[in-house]
Design a protein around this motif. Structure first.
Motif, mmCIF file in Angstrom:
data_model
loop_
_atom_site.group_PDB
_atom_site.id
_atom_site.type_symbol
_atom_site.label_atom_id
_atom_site.label_comp_id
_atom_site.label_asym_id
_atom_site.label_seq_id
_atom_site.Cartn_x
_atom_site.Cartn_y
_atom_site.Cartn_z
ATOM 1 N N GLN A 168 0.851 -1.191 0.000
ATOM 2 C CA GLN A 168 0.000 0.000 0.000
ATOM 3 C C GLN A 168 0.888 1.242 0.000
ATOM 4 N N PRO A 169 0.332 2.399 -0.320
ATOM 5 C CA PRO A 169 1.132 3.632 -0.299
ATOM 6 C C PRO A 169 1.761 3.935 1.062
ATOM 7 N N ASP A 170 1.147 3.432 2.151
ATOM 8 C CA ASP A 170 1.712 3.682 3.475
ATOM 9 C C ASP A 170 2.823 2.702 3.828
ATOM 10 N N SER A 226 -6.102 2.802 -8.308
ATOM 11 C CA SER A 226 -5.305 3.789 -7.590
ATOM 12 C C SER A 226 -6.078 4.306 -6.382
ATOM 13 N N PRO A 227 -5.526 4.061 -5.181
ATOM 14 C CA PRO A 227 -4.321 3.294 -4.880
ATOM 15 C C PRO A 227 -4.547 1.806 -5.059
#
Length: 377
Positions: free
Chosen positions: A106-108, A202-203
């Motif tokens: 994930q982006p995090d 996205s994401p």
């Protein structure tokens, strides 16, 4: 990365979190049905893998990776993948092969959540096939079909290099398959995995966006495939004027449908009629060509080159190389054998095309070369 053993059972797809599952798998009347999608990919008219895969590690290799209408697909069983974030259903206690990571995150920075996110697993890159060379990466959207049910997923993990057919707990659950990583899954070539290169959520962990993008891509695939299953696209590519009737017009009509253009109701007619002329003009305007309504080498080149634009060079293979070879044949009369393998002859043809279009003649197909082909230069 996940390497499942044979003891863990066969393929399986699952979705987790009731709301996410419903959103990811719900199919409205306007969306393609599972039967329609399975019919489109029923045959492997174009194999993009150099060999075949087993349904699970150590098994007999019977599963090819194929391409149809810009989609990459395979038909296999499914093993359940519970890797990623530790959850109630996915942890070392519920899955003896559990790993707390996924190939994409994930982006995090956290790994994906197999219990909540429908995702599929692609085999590790090998001489058999490279998902990257087919324009596939983490977040690429897929439609998965089992017994007529459709669930939309993303590419989320990488598995064994010799096996294909694996999906997350959430994906299996969405398809009505037992998602238990120990005893669940399904055996046999009964699950269709249909991946849309260039279409991404996205994401990556947004199941709603995956479903939205997946339904759009699936609708386009079904629409452009109607009446086009047996229409060849490997040439020849003659000039076609309005009013002409010949087999190559069907090829142009199918390519226009693949580009999202309406060529009229019914199957491709083989007649360059007013509806097809209008579709051609719209496509020509879209890519920056003169709106002539006829099909010349520039229009053929742009139609044939449509799709994902991965970097290609000597040694590359797969769906994008097929498109490259066809478009070079249309643009330069290179007379390449359309086999999906980037070898010496394709390298020579690329260099010749690049030199004639004022590009660096390095034999590598990058963004500039793709841009030139896709605009019909």
């Amino acid at each position: 990365m996940r390497l499942k053993t044979a003891a863990l059972g066969m393929a399986m797809m699952v979705v987790c979190g009731l709301a996410a599952a419903n959103q990811a798998s719900a199919v409205t009347a306007a969306d393609p049905t599972g039967a329609e999608l399975s019919a489109v990919v029923a045959n492997c008219a174009q194999q993009v893998s150099a060999g075949k895969y087993a349904e699970r590690s150590g098994g007999t290799r019977t599963v090819p990776v194929c391409a149809t209408g810009g989609a990459v697909h395979w038909r296999s069983g499914m093993t359940v993948d519970c890797d990623g974030q530790r959850t109630e259903k996915c942890n070392a206690s519920t899955d003896p092969s559990w790993q707390g990571q996924t190939a994409w995150s994930q982006p995090d920075g956290k790994p994906l959540n197999a219990e909540k996110l429908p995702y599929i697993v692609v085999p590790g890159i090998s001489s058999t096939w490279s998902y990257a060379r087919s324009g596939i990466t983490g977040g690429t959207v897929a439609a998965v079909v089992y017994q007529g049910r459709v669930a939309y997923a993303v590419v989320g993990d990488v598995g064994p290099a010799g096996a294909i057919g694996e999906g997350s707990y959430a994906l299996a659950k969405a398809l009505g398959i037992n998602p238990d990583p120990r005893s669940g899954g399904v055996s046999g070539r009964v699950v269709d995995y249909i991946v849309f290169p260039g279409v991404k959520a996205s994401p990556i962990h947004d199941a709603v966006d995956a479903a939205t993008e997946g339904k759009r891509a699936a609708t386009e695939l079904v629409s452009r495939s109607r009446g086009c299953a047996n229409v060849g696209v490997d040439g020849p590519y003659p000039r076609l004027e309005p009013g002409v009737t010949r087999p190559e017009v069907k090829t142009a009509q199918c390519l226009l449908r693949a580009a999202g253009q309406d060529t009229g109701a019914g199957d491709p007619s083989g007649v360059l009629d007013p509806a097809t002329v209008s579709a051609l003009k719209r496509f020509q305007a879209q890519v920056g060509l003169a709106e002539a309504g006829s099909v010349d080498s520039h229009t053929w080149t742009a139609l044939l080159a449509r799709g994902a634009t991965p970097q290609l060079q000597d040694g590359s293979s797969g769906e994008a190389v097929f498109r490259l070879q066809r478009s070079l044949n249309a643009a330069t009369a290179a007379n390449l054998t359309v086999d999906g393998k980037f070898g010496t002859k394709t390298t020579t043809a690329v260099k010749g095309y690049q030199a004639s279009r004022g590009l660096d003649a390095d034999g590598i197909v990058g963004a500039n070369t793709w841009r030139a082909l896709q605009t019909g230069r």
